[in-house]
Structure formats: C-alpha cells, structure tokens
Motif scaffolding. Sequence first.
Motif, PDB file in Angstrom:
ATOM      1  N   ARG A 392       0.851  -1.193   0.000  1.00  0.00           N
ATOM      2  CA  ARG A 392       0.000   0.000   0.000  1.00  0.00           C
ATOM      3  C   ARG A 392       0.884   1.239   0.000  1.00  0.00           C
ATOM      4  NH1 ARG A 392       0.976   1.960   4.844  1.00  0.00           N
ATOM      5  NH2 ARG A 392       1.193   0.590   6.658  1.00  0.00           N
ATOM      6  N   ALA A 393       0.252   2.390  -0.192  1.00  0.00           N
ATOM      7  CA  ALA A 393       0.997   3.641  -0.146  1.00  0.00           C
ATOM      8  C   ALA A 393       1.664   3.792   1.210  1.00  0.00           C
ATOM      9  CB  ALA A 393       0.061   4.816  -0.410  1.00  0.00           C
ATOM     10  N   SER A 394       2.967   4.030   1.182  1.00  0.00           N
ATOM     11  CA  SER A 394       3.751   4.143   2.406  1.00  0.00           C
ATOM     12  C   SER A 394       4.466   5.489   2.380  1.00  0.00           C
ATOM     13  CB  SER A 394       4.763   3.003   2.481  1.00  0.00           C
ATOM     14  OG  SER A 394       5.539   3.060   3.659  1.00  0.00           O
ATOM     15  N   THR A 395       4.505   6.148   3.503  1.00  0.00           N
ATOM     16  CA  THR A 395       5.125   7.471   3.574  1.00  0.00           C
ATOM     17  C   THR A 395       6.362   7.415   4.456  1.00  0.00           C
ATOM     18  OG1 THR A 395       3.000   8.567   3.286  1.00  0.00           O
ATOM     19  CG2 THR A 395       4.787   9.888   4.182  1.00  0.00           C
ATOM     20  N   ASP A 396       7.476   7.952   3.935  1.00  0.00           N
ATOM     21  CA  ASP A 396       8.652   8.137   4.772  1.00  0.00           C
ATOM     22  C   ASP A 396       9.309   9.464   4.398  1.00  0.00           C
ATOM     23  OD1 ASP A 396      10.238   7.691   2.513  1.00  0.00           O
ATOM     24  OD2 ASP A 396      10.928   5.721   3.148  1.00  0.00           O
ATOM     25  N   TYR A 397      10.552   9.664   4.830  1.00  0.00           N
ATOM     26  CA  TYR A 397      11.219  10.944   4.594  1.00  0.00           C
ATOM     27  C   TYR A 397      11.299  11.284   3.110  1.00  0.00           C
ATOM     28  CZ  TYR A 397      15.163   8.241   2.970  1.00  0.00           C
ATOM     29  OH  TYR A 397      15.947   7.373   2.248  1.00  0.00           O
ATOM     30  N   ALA A 398      11.192  10.274   2.253  1.00  0.00           N
ATOM     31  CA  ALA A 398      11.325  10.486   0.815  1.00  0.00           C
ATOM     32  C   ALA A 398       9.981  10.734   0.139  1.00  0.00           C
ATOM     33  CB  ALA A 398      12.013   9.280   0.172  1.00  0.00           C
ATOM     34  N   GLY A 399       8.895  10.726   0.885  1.00  0.00           N
ATOM     35  CA  GLY A 399       7.590  10.967   0.284  1.00  0.00           C
ATOM     36  C   GLY A 399       6.692   9.753   0.372  1.00  0.00           C
ATOM     37  N   THR A 400       5.713   9.678  -0.528  1.00  0.00           N
ATOM     38  CA  THR A 400       4.741   8.587  -0.535  1.00  0.00           C
ATOM     39  C   THR A 400       4.894   7.734  -1.778  1.00  0.00           C
ATOM     40  OG1 THR A 400       3.174   9.944   0.718  1.00  0.00           O
ATOM     41  CG2 THR A 400       2.283   8.027  -0.432  1.00  0.00           C
ATOM     42  N   PHE A 401       4.884   6.420  -1.591  1.00  0.00           N
ATOM     43  CA  PHE A 401       5.067   5.474  -2.684  1.00  0.00           C
ATOM     44  C   PHE A 401       4.592   4.111  -2.215  1.00  0.00           C
ATOM     45  CE2 PHE A 401       8.759   5.928  -0.077  1.00  0.00           C
ATOM     46  CZ  PHE A 401       9.154   4.647   0.208  1.00  0.00           C
ATOM     47  N   VAL A 402       4.424   3.170  -3.142  1.00  0.00           N
ATOM     48  CA  VAL A 402       4.081   1.789  -2.795  1.00  0.00           C
ATOM     49  C   VAL A 402       5.370   0.974  -2.855  1.00  0.00           C
ATOM     50  CG1 VAL A 402       2.710  -0.231  -3.374  1.00  0.00           C
ATOM     51  CG2 VAL A 402       1.757   2.068  -3.742  1.00  0.00           C
ATOM     52  N   PRO A 403       5.887   0.500  -1.735  1.00  0.00           N
ATOM     53  CA  PRO A 403       7.209  -0.122  -1.724  1.00  0.00           C
ATOM     54  C   PRO A 403       7.390  -1.297  -2.682  1.00  0.00           C
ATOM     55  CG  PRO A 403       6.608   0.461   0.491  1.00  0.00           C
ATOM     56  CD  PRO A 403       5.385   0.707  -0.358  1.00  0.00           C
ATOM     57  N   PHE A 404       6.461  -2.285  -2.684  1.00  0.00           N
ATOM     58  CA  PHE A 404       6.683  -3.453  -3.546  1.00  0.00           C
ATOM     59  C   PHE A 404       6.731  -3.021  -5.006  1.00  0.00           C
ATOM     60  CE2 PHE A 404       6.186  -7.479  -5.637  1.00  0.00           C
ATOM     61  CZ  PHE A 404       6.701  -8.414  -4.757  1.00  0.00           C
ATOM     62  N   GLU A 405       5.795  -2.190  -5.405  1.00  0.00           N
ATOM     63  CA  GLU A 405       5.778  -1.681  -6.779  1.00  0.00           C
ATOM     64  C   GLU A 405       7.071  -0.921  -7.093  1.00  0.00           C
ATOM     65  OE1 GLU A 405       3.577   1.905  -9.309  1.00  0.00           O
ATOM     66  OE2 GLU A 405       2.753   1.252  -7.380  1.00  0.00           O
ATOM     67  N   THR A 406       7.525  -0.115  -6.142  1.00  0.00           N
ATOM     68  CA  THR A 406       8.720   0.699  -6.349  1.00  0.00           C
ATOM     69  C   THR A 406       9.955  -0.168  -6.509  1.00  0.00           C
ATOM     70  OG1 THR A 406       7.713   2.494  -5.076  1.00  0.00           O
ATOM     71  CG2 THR A 406      10.088   2.582  -5.387  1.00  0.00           C
ATOM     72  N   TYR A 407      10.120  -1.150  -5.624  1.00  0.00           N
ATOM     73  CA  TYR A 407      11.261  -2.063  -5.746  1.00  0.00           C
ATOM     74  C   TYR A 407      11.219  -2.845  -7.059  1.00  0.00           C
ATOM     75  CZ  TYR A 407      13.316  -1.719  -1.033  1.00  0.00           C
ATOM     76  OH  TYR A 407      13.975  -1.293   0.091  1.00  0.00           O
ATOM     77  N   ALA A 408      10.064  -3.408  -7.390  1.00  0.00           N
ATOM     78  CA  ALA A 408       9.963  -4.244  -8.584  1.00  0.00           C
ATOM     79  C   ALA A 408      10.321  -3.453  -9.835  1.00  0.00           C
ATOM     80  CB  ALA A 408       8.552  -4.818  -8.703  1.00  0.00           C
ATOM     81  N   ASN A 409       9.753  -2.274  -9.970  1.00  0.00           N
ATOM     82  CA  ASN A 409      10.043  -1.443 -11.139  1.00  0.00           C
ATOM     83  C   ASN A 409      11.475  -0.934 -11.143  1.00  0.00           C
ATOM     84  OD1 ASN A 409       7.557  -0.750 -12.999  1.00  0.00           O
ATOM     85  ND2 ASN A 409       6.761  -0.923 -10.913  1.00  0.00           N
ATOM     86  N   ASP A 410      11.981  -0.590  -9.967  1.00  0.00           N
ATOM     87  CA  ASP A 410      13.344  -0.069  -9.885  1.00  0.00           C
ATOM     88  C   ASP A 410      14.362  -1.137 -10.281  1.00  0.00           C
ATOM     89  OD1 ASP A 410      14.968   2.317  -8.988  1.00  0.00           O
ATOM     90  OD2 ASP A 410      15.891   0.751  -7.778  1.00  0.00           O
ATOM     91  N   ILE A 411      14.225  -2.332  -9.743  1.00  0.00           N
ATOM     92  CA  ILE A 411      15.181  -3.392 -10.054  1.00  0.00           C
ATOM     93  C   ILE A 411      15.121  -3.756 -11.533  1.00  0.00           C
ATOM     94  CG2 ILE A 411      15.852  -5.783  -9.607  1.00  0.00           C
ATOM     95  CD1 ILE A 411      14.767  -5.445  -6.768  1.00  0.00           C
ATOM     96  N   ILE A 412      13.932  -3.995 -12.047  1.00  0.00           N
ATOM     97  CA  ILE A 412      13.821  -4.440 -13.441  1.00  0.00           C
ATOM     98  C   ILE A 412      14.259  -3.344 -14.403  1.00  0.00           C
ATOM     99  CG2 ILE A 412      12.202  -5.204 -15.230  1.00  0.00           C
ATOM    100  CD1 ILE A 412      10.700  -6.733 -13.039  1.00  0.00           C
ATOM    101  N   THR A 413      13.917  -2.086 -14.102  1.00  0.00           N
ATOM    102  CA  THR A 413      14.388  -0.985 -14.951  1.00  0.00           C
ATOM    103  C   THR A 413      15.900  -0.887 -14.916  1.00  0.00           C
ATOM    104  OG1 THR A 413      12.342   0.269 -14.604  1.00  0.00           O
ATOM    105  CG2 THR A 413      14.254   1.499 -15.370  1.00  0.00           C
TER     106      THR A 413
END
Length: 540
Positions: A392-413
């Motif tokens: 789900r949308a998660s908020t930390d010092y870097a803003g709001t994002f969905v962690p699993f989606e962010t990791y998956a897209n970041d690694i594959i990209t």
Amino acid sequence: METLNAKENRKNYLKTLTGLHVLVIALVFVSCTSKSEKSAYDSYVSEVYQTSQAGDNLKLLSNDNVTTTSADIKKVTLELFPDDVFQKYYGFGASFTESSAWNLATIPVAARKDVLTKLFSPTEGAGFTLTRTHINSSDYSNTHYTYIEEGDEDLSTFSIHEDMKGFSGDENDQVRDIELVEPSYDLIPMILEASSIPGADFKIIASPWSPPSWMKSGETSTMTNGSLLPEYYGLWAEYMSKYVTAYKEQGIELWGMTPQNEPLHAHDAQWDSNGFTPEQGRDFLRDHLGPQLVKDGHLNLDDLESGLRILIYDHNKSTMNDYVSKTYEDPEASKYAWGTGFHWYTNSELKKNNWYAKELGELQKNWPNKAMIHTESSIDIDANDPIGQYWRASTDYAGTFVPFETYANDIITDLNHGTQGYVEWCSILSHKGQPNPYDNFNSAPVLINPITDEVIYTPLYYLLSHFSKFIRPDAHRIALKGDNVDGLIYTAAKNPDGSMAVVVYNNNEEAHEVTIKLDTKTYTAQIAPRAMQTIHLKSK
C-alpha cells in the motif's frame, strides 16, 4: 500440442512466518513443438514461482493449481532470444551491518543459523550473492566508532577489533536491557558464519560513511556532515587500504570498495557522513586512494577484474552522470575506477521519473566500459504493519510510494538498462527497525523481535529472492521482446548452466495470461494481480 505441467508440489523451502493466507493462483503451462522440428530447448522444463499481494511468498505453482484460462483474460506474448546477450550479472542481495549482527546475537543459535541459511543458501533460501558492509560506523551501527585512537597520524593504533569484539548492551538506549544470547557475536563473526552456510557464495562491497572526526572540518555532530581535510587525504587512503588488509587477515576477501558513501551529504545528513565534491572525489581517488591500493597489492591496474574493484559515486542515480564525469574524463583518475555505484533515493520521485531509465541509459552510453551496480536502497518501517506496508501507499522521509511496486520497477528498470547487481541496505533489523541511534528506522528483508525471538520475512525478502535465487553470478541478461502492456514490466537472464529466468511484475488489479516463446516451444502462465513471477526454464 501437448500439455506440460509444472513439477509436482514439493515442500516449500521457505516458511512464511507472517501467518498470511496463501491464495491459490491459476496456472496453465503449454509447450508446443512440431514433430518435424527439433529445438535446442526440447528438454527444458519450467517452474513458476510467485509472490503476490494475496499472500503468495515465492510460492511454487504446480499442477494442483491448473485451471482453464478465462477467455476474457488479458493476454501478453513475450519471446526469448537466448543468443542476444547483454551485460553480465555479479549478484543480488543485502548488506552486513553492525545492527544486523546485533539482532542475530539476540536469538538462539539454531534460529540464527536458520536466518543465515534463508539469506545465503542457494537451495534452502534466497542465495544472496552480492552484499555490502561499512568501514567505521554507519547509520546502522550502535554507536559512532573508528579503528584508531584520536590524533593517531601514523595509524599505529589501527585495529578492526570494533567489528569483532561483541556487544556490551550499553551501546545505546535501544539495545539496553535486551538479553543477548551470544554477546561475543559481531559484524565479522556474522560475515564468517554466513560464508560457512553450505553453498553460500557472496561478494562484499565495503563503504566508509565518515572518517574520524578529527580528520574533518565543518561537522554538525560527531562524524556527521562536513568534509575530510585535504591534508588527511593520504592518511585516510592508507587507513582504507589497511582495512582491506585487516579483513583479509580475518578470512574475508573484499570484492569491491566505494571511496565514500553518499558524497553529496556534507550539510544535511542526520547520520555518519562525509562530503566529497565531484572534483574532490576525483582527486582523492587519483592522487591517494588508487595509488595506495595499488602499492599495497589490492588493486591491479592491468586487470581491474582481478583485484579490489573501485566503484565511484555511491549516491542517488538521479544526479550520478554529472558526478562521475569528473573522474571518468580524467584518464589518470579513471584508470582506478572499475565502475559506478548508485542508490535509488528519493523513493517518491522514482515513478514520475520513470525510475531514472534515461539517466541509466546515459551512464551506460557514455561509459560503456565501466560497470554499473545499485549499491543501496531502503524504506522506513511501519512497525505496526511491516508486511502490509509493502503493498500500500507508504510514507517516509522520501515521500509517498508503494514499496513493492517501487522495488519491482526499480530493479527491473535498472537491469534492463545495464545494471549488473542490486544490493539492498540492512539484511536484518528488529521489528521496530532498530537499533539505530539516529531515529531513522528502516525495514529490511528479515525482521527480528529481540524480545520474543520471532522472525519475520518481509515481502522484500521474497521479492529479492525472485532475482538472487534464479539469476546467478556470471549470468547474462538476454533479449526478451514482446507486448508493451501498462502495469507489466519484465526482464530475462541466462545462467552459466544454460537455465533461464524470466521475471515478470504485474502491477494491475487483474490477472494476465503471459505466453513465453522460446525457439519452437511455447509456455503459457497466468500471473495474479499485484504479483511478481519468476519463470525458471531449465533442462531436465
């Protein structure tokens, strides 16, 4: 046409300790080969592993799950080209930190060995193959520390005893009053024990967060912000080289080194840090660190692959190209640099910037002979929901994002744009993201409750396993061409043993049918909504 079922269900080598219900996902596999044609891949069979929001955790999908594919499901076709080869892979994994070692020291020895097996065994676990650790203290150490006494300008007091002396329980308020099962455990014992896991084969990149405070100017607190004084460049280079030698004497051969973790943090960091401008980083490598490592036999200029590998930059990929150009454009500095290390921060900006694919492509185009390694990523922990926060949308010092989606897209990209390895920050932390004396609490692949000894394997553990377990060292990325579908991203690799891994992430709210063509054979599988799948193709 003959139906190829996935192998019979075997005992899942990973135990999900979160209590999540495992949702059965439909799977259909088909292999089509004309009787008159012979394929080099006739003997290949497939295994499909899935991690999903619904609760699958690297679940092996089997013939027990086969159902008829719905006629209205969205269909996607991908074609593998095993002879169309790109970059070599060095590995995937997470890091050794003092905080990780402390958490392991709080649980029974059998449980500790099980955690390390789950992290480093290629058969019983994730099989992590690329890791990182810190020189001096980092933001995930219990206290600030260095390896020499203050003012020691001849390094006569240099000792890495701090990394092997164990824990007293008085390092900070977060660790106080927590029982240690093995107080003598520490960072070096953790690395050595991990290396003793059957089948373990991992590389280590070492990075300094800060030199000793007395070597710096402009600090805001102990070992925080400011910059190394130029008169200490030579001494600091000698210090770092002695560290490599000292670790080798303990049986730990370091594979790589970055001259400075996050060198652009000279003013605004809240943890151990040290600023190096692009010009300062170039000069330190060219005139001091590089020559010192060559002198001490750690770096081989005739073959940068044969010794310690120097990865420059080690900060956010959004601004890496301007930084590294100062070093790479200088032949005398560039000759020491094996490649570029980079981080993913800030997380919330990744998606809107297409995961910095343009910047990755520019780096690869401009410096094709320099390696590319992702050396750090992390997220803040939601201690009340350490599993659900990934979906789900998660908020930390870097803003709001969905962690699993962010990791998956970041690694594959990253992989599809030349990156050769991916390293997460801490491999193990507590269920509260501790210990960390800076109130900067991260999640990790493994979380341990140091009071109850409960061990939690987060979705990040399984996500990383989709790569580390099936894309092994010396594998190469291979071409995977097909339909461009919103919410679907994919990559493929071929291992030295000839097996292949296709990793697909479906970020959509509906299942998709994915057909993979390999020469004259065809494989078709259904991937669940919000799920990652690894299709492992190998000879019988």
